[in-house]
Design a protein around this motif. Structure first.
Motif, PDB file in Angstrom:
ATOM      1  N   UNK A 114       0.843  -1.190   0.000  1.00 41.98           N
ATOM      2  CA  UNK A 114       0.000   0.000   0.000  1.00 41.98           C
ATOM      3  C   UNK A 114       0.878   1.238   0.000  1.00 41.98           C
ATOM      4  N   UNK A 115       0.460   2.285  -0.696  1.00 43.14           N
ATOM      5  CA  UNK A 115       1.222   3.542  -0.645  1.00 43.14           C
ATOM      6  C   UNK A 115       0.298   4.704  -0.957  1.00 43.14           C
ATOM      7  N   UNK A 116       0.722   5.861  -0.588  1.00 45.68           N
ATOM      8  CA  UNK A 116      -0.093   7.048  -0.855  1.00 45.68           C
ATOM      9  C   UNK A 116       0.742   8.081  -1.614  1.00 45.68           C
ATOM     10  N   UNK A 117       0.145   9.205  -1.863  1.00 43.26           N
ATOM     11  CA  UNK A 117       0.815  10.214  -2.686  1.00 43.26           C
ATOM     12  C   UNK A 117       2.075  10.732  -2.010  1.00 43.26           C
ATOM     13  N   UNK A 118       2.004  10.884  -0.680  1.00 41.75           N
ATOM     14  CA  UNK A 118       3.158  11.429   0.037  1.00 41.75           C
ATOM     15  C   UNK A 118       4.363  10.500  -0.105  1.00 41.75           C
ATOM     16  N   UNK A 119       4.110   9.196  -0.039  1.00 36.97           N
ATOM     17  CA  UNK A 119       5.207   8.240  -0.165  1.00 36.97           C
ATOM     18  C   UNK A 119       5.852   8.351  -1.537  1.00 36.97           C
ATOM     19  N   UNK A 120       4.997   8.454  -2.574  1.00 36.11           N
ATOM     20  CA  UNK A 120       5.532   8.586  -3.934  1.00 36.11           C
ATOM     21  C   UNK A 120       6.382   9.854  -4.043  1.00 36.11           C
ATOM     22  N   UNK A 121       5.871  10.922  -3.422  1.00 35.17           N
ATOM     23  CA  UNK A 121       6.608  12.180  -3.488  1.00 35.17           C
ATOM     24  C   UNK A 121       7.959  12.052  -2.804  1.00 35.17           C
ATOM     25  N   UNK A 122       8.000  11.294  -1.685  1.00 29.72           N
ATOM     26  CA  UNK A 122       9.274  11.115  -0.988  1.00 29.72           C
ATOM     27  C   UNK A 122      10.240  10.281  -1.818  1.00 29.72           C
ATOM     28  N   UNK A 123       9.687   9.376  -2.611  1.00 26.34           N
ATOM     29  CA  UNK A 123      10.587   8.472  -3.342  1.00 26.34           C
ATOM     30  C   UNK A 123      11.062   9.077  -4.657  1.00 26.34           C
ATOM     31  N   UNK A 124      10.143   9.703  -5.390  1.00 28.83           N
ATOM     32  CA  UNK A 124      10.595  10.201  -6.701  1.00 28.83           C
ATOM     33  C   UNK A 124      10.289  11.670  -6.936  1.00 28.83           C
ATOM     34  N   UNK A 125      10.179  12.430  -5.879  1.00 28.58           N
ATOM     35  CA  UNK A 125      10.017  13.861  -6.069  1.00 28.58           C
ATOM     36  C   UNK A 125       8.598  14.213  -6.449  1.00 28.58           C
ATOM     37  N   UNK A 126       8.366  15.474  -6.822  1.00 31.14           N
ATOM     38  CA  UNK A 126       7.020  15.937  -7.124  1.00 31.14           C
ATOM     39  C   UNK A 126       6.634  15.457  -8.504  1.00 31.14           C
ATOM     40  N   UNK A 127       6.025  14.265  -8.538  1.00 28.21           N
ATOM     41  CA  UNK A 127       5.772  13.606  -9.816  1.00 28.21           C
ATOM     42  C   UNK A 127       4.734  14.355 -10.632  1.00 28.21           C
ATOM     43  N   UNK A 128       3.723  14.930  -9.945  1.00 28.36           N
ATOM     44  CA  UNK A 128       2.665  15.627 -10.669  1.00 28.36           C
ATOM     45  C   UNK A 128       3.216  16.779 -11.494  1.00 28.36           C
ATOM     46  N   UNK A 129       4.110  17.559 -10.885  1.00 30.36           N
ATOM     47  CA  UNK A 129       4.701  18.700 -11.573  1.00 30.36           C
ATOM     48  C   UNK A 129       5.494  18.265 -12.793  1.00 30.36           C
ATOM     49  N   UNK A 130       6.263  17.167 -12.620  1.00 36.36           N
ATOM     50  CA  UNK A 130       7.070  16.663 -13.736  1.00 36.36           C
ATOM     51  C   UNK A 130       6.176  16.258 -14.902  1.00 36.36           C
ATOM     52  N   UNK A 131       5.089  15.537 -14.562  1.00 35.81           N
ATOM     53  CA  UNK A 131       4.198  15.064 -15.628  1.00 35.81           C
ATOM     54  C   UNK A 131       3.540  16.238 -16.336  1.00 35.81           C
ATOM     55  N   UNK A 132       3.074  17.202 -15.542  1.00 38.80           N
ATOM     56  CA  UNK A 132       2.360  18.333 -16.131  1.00 38.80           C
ATOM     57  C   UNK A 132       3.294  19.101 -17.068  1.00 38.80           C
ATOM     58  N   UNK A 133       4.510  19.294 -16.609  1.00 34.13           N
ATOM     59  CA  UNK A 133       5.484  20.004 -17.424  1.00 34.13           C
ATOM     60  C   UNK A 133       5.704  19.279 -18.758  1.00 34.13           C
ATOM     61  N   UNK A 134       5.815  17.940 -18.651  1.00 34.74           N
ATOM     62  CA  UNK A 134       6.082  17.156 -19.853  1.00 34.74           C
ATOM     63  C   UNK A 134       4.927  17.263 -20.840  1.00 34.74           C
TER      64      UNK A 134
END
Lengths: 443, 487
Positions: A114-134
């Motif tokens: 199980x994981x949540x958004x905060x965990x993802x952010x801790x592991x690979x940075x602010x993923x949403x921003x990266x995707x949006x930029x791309x």
């Protein structure tokens, strides 16, 4: 009287034989062996230090060349894009899509975690921003599957390299123990793995809080422009000075003074040259601070004595018969030097120059004083001329900046930088040795 | 016009002059080079030299002199009232330069037009807002007089550069004409060219003297400035080093000197025995293959940049010592930065320095002395201890002195390995700091350049320069005196 003195009894001496060693000889031989052992021990110690140095450079430096990446294939449809852009927290929507996609993928791989958004952010940075930029930059990729290769955060990277340990980890806003379970699961599924880090070789300094993104590329470029300045100033000036001192200089007070100056300058501490550069080139002449041009000028003054000393040695090695022959067929003194002596001395001069350049390449202290510290190397120069005048750093100064930072992750980068620096130095020295072997002439 | 283009133009003129001069000389000889006094290339070189040398000299002088003139004029424009309390004219002038750079950048971006940037009647707030819009940093220190001065600064600089370009090109052209005028078949071109080449050679050789003069002047002026702000008796007599950027610092050099000497001492204790024994073994005992392997391997240690040793001290030696002497071991050591950490790394660096210098000196002892000693029945080690080393002693002392001077001037190892606290202590496991490390930290900080806290670095540099210079001169004197005995 002589008879009497001959009759006096001699002191009794112990019987000696050439075959058996007496105590004194034994002692002397033991001293001899001991002395030899000291010598061997000294050399062994020296070589041991060299081995330890080489070992610790390679062991600590190699991890800098790999990084931990997260491989995810991800598809974003046009509708999702429009929906996300319509929301208030746009990046949050993007990371929501990403997490759903990741969960699906893990279910397919049959991994239960199980994981949540905060965990993802801790592991690979602010993923949403990266995707949006791309996707805002490449709208044509919408609806197609894109293979994302994302850098994991420096702490996850440290976990992979053994810098961060489970036992000693304390939950913080950067990483928690639960995150490590997730990382392990992702690694098992092949989503997280190590890869060669091109960013380290081509990148620029990233700032105090992002050790993962730091690269040495920009400062390699800075070093390159500095070496260009050093080469194009110190070679002609050094050769001209040596020719004058070796071939033309009369014995007078001025030439004596020059000679004394050169031998003293060769032993002046490098930091004093830094002070000179700061006071003369920056304070007095108002040349731009942190510019490779100024660094090159300072290093030129530093390398000149080395180049002059080696050039004079190779000019001296050319036998006088060459000069005499040239003068004999009617050449002027100047012609004999420039047409005959100089070409014959050229291999030796080039060898000395390369060794001088290698010395200059590894010099750090004067560069710190003229402002070429690591954190100014934020990017590549725009063009050839701005390569000389734009603020930049140099390899050793960049290494120093990393070593002086508090975050341990930078130490690995510093060692990695040293490997690159040593590769350059090794190449230069090998070229010098080859030149010497190939063109050296014994008269 | 950028300087680089000016250089290119002058060089192009010189190249044209070379070809013209050569052709003109050949024409005057009727196309037969045997009628010429010198080889045709000398006529060309004569013209080219006359084009390049005066023009370049003029350019260099102009580039150095112009900032002084501009500063003088601009400084006169700023009324005393515009200089805020606690600030100085120098700081305001720096602000003027920054504002002028900002205007330059804004013009280059096209955010404001050239006329607007020059317009002296332009509204102050209008200009600053436009600058801000163009992404240029505008601080509160930019005031009306500063902005006017910046505009004037740009105008004078631009005119100055234009005049310089014109004059330099004119001088180059005049040089070409002068060279061409004197070109004819009887002109002694080779002698003239050789004389000017000789002048260039002498100039190149004199750069060494100029460098020394530059070092001495840059140290002396700033040191005098420092002693004007801070009493010399305090600097040499005080036992505390506590710079504080708010003022009221104590800047005693003694703790720094003590740290420098202590670390150098540790380094020499490591390097001298190892280096000396290695040199003795390599020159007296080692077989050829051993020598040809071990000697270059030891010399590799000398080719490694000092930053590598610094990192080695901080990240390998320090933690290693800490695990033995630290809180988990004997408890002597508080942190990985200590005198012994830096001293060990520096010692390793100095091993090849001591060994190769002593190797040369031992090899210079005549073979006849060894043979005499062997003939009397001495063993090899007795010969070395009683004949060779005493004969080589002055040279070895010289080598050790040179190594000391190297250790005193070493920077990166102590910056990374020795720590930042200035202490007077005998404990080698404590962190101390050196003269060189403090020069770096005082000059790389954010302190104002005119404050005693920054200027002290020059006084420290002067101390360092005098110490190392003294050691070098003394060492070279000893080595030279010794060499004369056997030559």
């Amino acid at each position: 009287m002589t008879d009497a003195s001959m009759d006096t009894p001699r002191p009794r001496r112990a019987k000696t034989s050439l075959v058996s060693e007496d105590a004194r000889t034994k002692k002397r031989n033991a001293a001899e062996k001991r002395f030899q052992a000291y010598g061997i021990a000294a050399i062994a110690t020296g070589l041991f230090f060299l081995a330890v140095l080489a070992f610790s450079i390679v062991r600590s430096g190699l991890p800098a060349f790999t990084t931990t990446v997260v491989d995810v294939n991800f598809t974003l449809t046009q509708e999702q894009f429009d929906e996300a852009e319509g929301q208030l927290f746009k990046t949050k929507a993007y990371s929501g899509y990403f997490i759903t996609a990741l969960q699906k993928k893990l279910e397919a791989e049959n991994v239960q975690v199980a994981f949540d958004e905060a965990a993802i952010e801790r592991i690979m940075g602010k993923i949403g921003g990266t995707l949006r930029e791309y996707y805002t930059a490449n709208p044509d990729q919408l609806g197609q599957e894109v293979a994302f290769k994302l850098n994991a955060s420096s702490r996850v990277d440290g976990y992979f390299k053994g810098r961060v340990q489970r036992e000693t980890l304390q939950d913080s806003r950067f990483l928690t123990l639960a995150d490590l379970d997730l990382v392990d699961a992702l690694a098992e599924a092949g989503i997280v793995h190590s890869a060669f880090d091109w960013g380290f070789i081509t990148g620029a300094d990233s700032g105090v809080d992002n050790p993962g993104g730091a690269g040495i590329g920009a400062s390699v470029v800075g070093s390159f422009f500095m070496m260009l300045v050093v080469l194009f100033l110190s070679l002609p000036i050094g050769v001209a000075a040596s020719i004058y001192l070796e071939e033309f200089a009369p014995q007078n007070r001025w030439t004596d003074m020059i000679e004394v100056n050169i031998s003293n300058l060769a032993a002046v501490p490098s930091i004093v040259f830094g002070i000179l550069g700061l006071a003369v080139f920056i304070q007095f002449m108002h040349l731009p601070q942190s510019a490779p041009l100024v660094g090159g000028l300072v290093l030129t003054l530093m390398t000149l004595p080395t180049i002059i000393i080696s050039t004079r040695a190779s000019l001296k090695a050319v036998p006088p018969s060459i000069r005499d022959a040239a003068l004999g067929v009617g050449a002027s003194k100047m012609q004999s030097v420039f047409h005959h002596v100089l070409p014959l001395a050229m291999p030796g001069i080039l060898t000395g120059t390369i060794i001088g350049l290698a010395q200059a390449l590894g010099e750090t202290a004067p560069l710190l004083l003229i402002g070429m510290v690591g954190f100014v190397a934020r990017g590549y120069p725009d063009g050839f001329i701005s390569g000389f005048t734009d603020p930049n750093s140099a390899m050793p100064a960049q290494i120093y900046t990393w070593a002086a930072r508090a975050d341990q992750a930078f130490y690995e980068k510093a060692w990695g930088g040293i490997i690159i620096l040593l590769i350059f130095l090794l190449t230069m020295n090998i070229i010098a040795i080859i030149l010497r072997r190939r063109f050296e002439r014994r008269w | 016009m950028p300087v680089i283009w000016l250089i290119v133009i002058v060089l192009a003129l010189a190249a044209a002059g070379f070809i013209l001069g050569r052709t003109r000389a050949m024409q005057s000889a009727g196309g037969d080079s045997r009628h010429l006094h010198s080889l045709p290339t000398y006529y060309g070189s004569n013209v080219a030299l006359k084009a390049v040398v005066p023009a370049m000299l003029l350019m260099v002088v102009w580039l150095v002199a112009q900032p002084f003139y501009v500063n003088g004029v601009v400084s006169g424009m700023i009324p005393d009232s515009a200089i805020a309390d606690g600030s100085s004219r120098g700081l305001v002038l720096a602000e003027v330069r920054r504002a002028a750079d900002g205007l330059d950048n804004a013009v280059a971006q096209g955010a404001i037009s050239e006329e607007f940037a020059r317009n002296a009647r332009a509204d102050f707030t209008d200009v600053t807002t436009r600058l801000k819009e163009a992404g240029q940093i505008v601080t509160t220190q930019i005031t009306q007089p500063v902005l006017r001065a910046a505009q004037e600064y740009r105008v004078i600089n631009a005119t100055g550069n234009m005049i310089m370009s014109g004059v330099v090109i004119l001088v180059a052209l005049l040089g070409v004409f002068w060279g061409l005028r004197e070109t004819n078949k009887d002109f002694r071109a080779r002698n003239v060219v050789e004389k000017s080449v000789m002048a260039l050679l002498i100039a190149a050789a004199s750069i060494a003297v100029l460098t020394t003069v530059g070092i001495v002047l840059s140290l002396i002026f700033n040191t005098i400035e420092f002693f004007r702000l801070y009493p010399a008796s305090e600097f040499f007599g005080s036992l505390t080093w506590a710079p504080s950027f708010g003022g009221g610092s104590e800047l005693g050099v003694l703790p720094l000197l003590w740290g420098t000497f202590y670390i150098s001492l540790v380094a020499l204790i490591v390097a001298v025995p190892i280096g000396l024994f290695a040199a003795v073994y390599l020159s007296e005992y080692a077989s050829k293959p051993v020598r040809s392997f071990a000697k270059p391997m030891l010399e590799v240690l000398a080719g490694i940049p000092t930053i590598v040793y610094g990192l080695f001290a901080l990240l390998t030696i320090g933690p290693m010592l800490l695990s033995v002497f630290g809180p988990d071991g004997t408890g002597w050591m508080g942190g990985q930065r200590a005198v012994i950490t830096a001293g060990l790394a520096m010692g390793i660096m100095l091993i090849p320095f001591v060994s190769s210098l002593s190797d040369d000196i031992i090899n210079a002892v005549p073979q006849a002395m060894r043979d005499g000693s062997y003939g009397l029945g001495a063993t090899k080690s007795e010969t070395i201890k009683q004949v060779i080393l005493p004969a080589a002693l002055p040279g070895i002392v010289g080598a050790v002195l040179l190594a000391t001077s190297r250790a005193i001037g070493e920077t990166m190892i102590v910056v990374l390995g020795a720590g930042a606290a200035a202490r007077l202590s005998l404990n080698p496991f404590e962190a101390m700091t050196t003269v060189t490390a403090k020069i770096v930290s005082q000059l790389t900080g954010d302190s104002d350049f005119a404050s005693p806290e920054a200027l002290v670095a020059f006084a420290l540099g002067m101390t360092l320069f005098i110490m190392t210079l003294g050691l070098n001169v003394f060492a070279l004197y000893i080595v030279r005196k010794y060499r004369e005995q056997y030559d």
